[in-house]
Every structure is written in structure tokens, then in C-alpha cells.
Design a protein around this motif. Sequence first.
Motif, PDB file in Angstrom:
ATOM      1  N   LEU A   1       0.841  -1.196   0.000  1.00  0.00           N
ATOM      2  CA  LEU A   1       0.000   0.000   0.000  1.00  0.00           C
ATOM      3  C   LEU A   1       0.871   1.240   0.000  1.00  0.00           C
ATOM      4  O   LEU A   1       1.757   1.396   0.848  1.00  0.00           O
ATOM      5  N   VAL A   2       0.639   2.119  -0.972  1.00  0.00           N
ATOM      6  CA  VAL A   2       1.311   3.421  -1.013  1.00  0.00           C
ATOM      7  C   VAL A   2       0.368   4.448  -0.397  1.00  0.00           C
ATOM      8  O   VAL A   2      -0.707   4.718  -0.940  1.00  0.00           O
ATOM      9  N   MET A   3       0.770   5.013   0.728  1.00  0.00           N
ATOM     10  CA  MET A   3      -0.018   6.092   1.325  1.00  0.00           C
ATOM     11  C   MET A   3       0.267   7.379   0.550  1.00  0.00           C
ATOM     12  O   MET A   3       1.414   7.817   0.465  1.00  0.00           O
ATOM     13  N   SER A   4      -0.781   7.971  -0.023  1.00  0.00           N
ATOM     14  CA  SER A   4      -0.613   9.190  -0.814  1.00  0.00           C
ATOM     15  C   SER A   4      -1.097  10.426  -0.061  1.00  0.00           C
ATOM     16  O   SER A   4      -1.235  11.506  -0.627  1.00  0.00           O
ATOM     17  N   VAL A   5      -1.347  10.246   1.234  1.00  0.00           N
ATOM     18  CA  VAL A   5      -1.508  11.348   2.190  1.00  0.00           C
ATOM     19  C   VAL A   5      -0.851  10.854   3.485  1.00  0.00           C
ATOM     20  O   VAL A   5      -0.566   9.664   3.625  1.00  0.00           O
ATOM     21  N   ASN A   6      -0.620  11.745   4.436  1.00  0.00           N
ATOM     22  CA  ASN A   6      -0.148  11.295   5.739  1.00  0.00           C
ATOM     23  C   ASN A   6      -1.348  10.718   6.496  1.00  0.00           C
ATOM     24  O   ASN A   6      -2.385  11.371   6.592  1.00  0.00           O
ATOM     25  N   PRO A   7      -1.236   9.489   7.002  1.00  0.00           N
ATOM     26  CA  PRO A   7      -2.406   8.822   7.559  1.00  0.00           C
ATOM     27  C   PRO A   7      -2.918   9.498   8.818  1.00  0.00           C
ATOM     28  O   PRO A   7      -2.170  10.155   9.534  1.00  0.00           O
ATOM     29  N   GLY A   8      -4.203   9.327   9.051  1.00  0.00           N
ATOM     30  CA  GLY A   8      -4.805   9.868  10.268  1.00  0.00           C
ATOM     31  C   GLY A   8      -6.160  10.497  10.036  1.00  0.00           C
ATOM     32  O   GLY A   8      -7.009  10.452  10.908  1.00  0.00           O
ATOM     33  N   PHE A   9      -6.381  11.055   8.858  1.00  0.00           N
ATOM     34  CA  PHE A   9      -7.650  11.740   8.599  1.00  0.00           C
ATOM     35  C   PHE A   9      -8.093  11.505   7.161  1.00  0.00           C
ATOM     36  O   PHE A   9      -7.264  11.445   6.254  1.00  0.00           O
ATOM     37  N   GLY A  10      -9.393  11.411   6.958  1.00  0.00           N
ATOM     38  CA  GLY A  10      -9.937  11.346   5.608  1.00  0.00           C
ATOM     39  C   GLY A  10     -10.010  12.729   4.984  1.00  0.00           C
ATOM     40  O   GLY A  10      -9.845  13.747   5.658  1.00  0.00           O
ATOM     41  N   GLY A  11     -10.260  12.755   3.674  1.00  0.00           N
ATOM     42  CA  GLY A  11     -10.516  14.022   3.003  1.00  0.00           C
ATOM     43  C   GLY A  11      -9.297  14.870   2.703  1.00  0.00           C
ATOM     44  O   GLY A  11      -9.425  16.048   2.364  1.00  0.00           O
ATOM     45  N   GLN A  12      -8.084  14.299   2.813  1.00  0.00           N
ATOM     46  CA  GLN A  12      -6.878  15.087   2.540  1.00  0.00           C
ATOM     47  C   GLN A  12      -6.565  15.124   1.051  1.00  0.00           C
ATOM     48  O   GLN A  12      -7.021  14.284   0.286  1.00  0.00           O
TER      49      GLN A  12
END
Length: 227
Positions: A144-155
Motif C-alpha cells: 500500500l502506497v499512502m498518498s496522504v499522511n495517515p490519520g484523517f480522511g478528506g486530505q
Amino acid sequence: MSHSSASPAPARAVKLAPSILSCDFSRLGEELQAIAGADWAHVDVMDGAFVPNISFGLPILAAARRASNLPMDVHLMIERPERYLRDFAEAGADSITVHVEATQHIHRAVQQIKELGKKAGVTLNPGTPLEAVRPLLADVDLVLVMSVNPGFGGQKFIPASTERVRTLRGWLDEVNPQAELQVDGGVTPANARLLAEAGATCLVAGSAVYGADGGAAGVQRLRDALA
């Protein structure tokens, strides 16, 4: 972009995995039915320690499992995930993804997931060098490539993520071409095809699916963008 070039659009069908983090939990069963046309349901578990947010845990996964036939794709954004792998497997996970940053024993965690009879995934945050997952690529079912910093939706999507997908696809094709390459964070109909062309085989989307007109329409918009 010409699709007759050396790298045509997706060589393999791209799976869609709506994130139930963005759904209305007071209507969980209905929200899962609305995404029945997707391929997986993505379950984001956050502990308030590894990431600056707390989402939900085992009871929600168990309820989702009862309400849907979709494979449950569980993404553990928690410290020392090995403490809970068996619990999530028993609550209904079909695949479990852990962060390389969250455990000192990532190989062992991958092995534990497989011993539980589940698909094993690894992921890393946008600021972590891709080399951190390279030793694991031959042993996992999913990266899995995280394309935002994890923790919140809608980024908003981090643009450099596309090149990370392309690099990982090249590495995977050398050692484990069957592995899924998943992208999570800011995925929308506007960038879905670009990510597929870079080599992603599974797209996670939360806000883009559970928008104003509900999950089914959101899934269809992504399918149309990939067509």
C-alpha cells in the motif's frame, strides 16, 4: 495521452476498495450495501498513537463483516500491530496491512498474518523511503502506497506519490508480479487513471465514494474514470 504507447493504461483490472471511514456509521449496513459494486471494503483502524486520530476497532469490523459479502481489507494504523493480528483476523479481516514504521519486527508480523490464513500487506507513510519495504516485496500479497499522511480522511493527494507507485510496480514485477499495489489517500476520478497507468491495481477512496449522492454513484464515477 495515447494508449498505444509503450505503457498502455492498466494492464490488469483495477480493484476499488471504498474506505468505510467516510461512511455514515449510524447506517453502516446500508452504506456497505451501497458499495456492493466495489471489489473490497477498506477498513481504516487508527489508535490515536501511531496516527493523530482514533477511528474504530474490532466491533465495527465484526459488524461490517456481518453486513457485507465484500472482502474486508483492514489497514492497521496502530503501534505494535502484532498484538492484535489474531483479533482482527477473527473479527472478519480477509487481508491485513501493517506499517513498516509501526513495528520493529515487520517480517514477523507479515508471517503472523499469513499463519492466520489472511492476505498480508505492508505500507509506509509518504515520508518513509520506499527502500523500507523492498526486503518484504517477495513475501507479501499487497503493498500500500499512502498518498496522504495517515490519520484523517478528506486530505489532498500528494503528487509525488505517483512516482512512488511507478517505482514499486517495477520492483514488484521483478520479484512478485501477482502482488496487489494499492493507493490510499486523496484518490478521485481525476487521478484514478493516472495511478492505474503508473501500476496501481487497487484504489482506496473514501470521500470520493461517499460523496453527496452516496456510495453507489461514487463507485461508478471511479469505474468510469478507469474505463
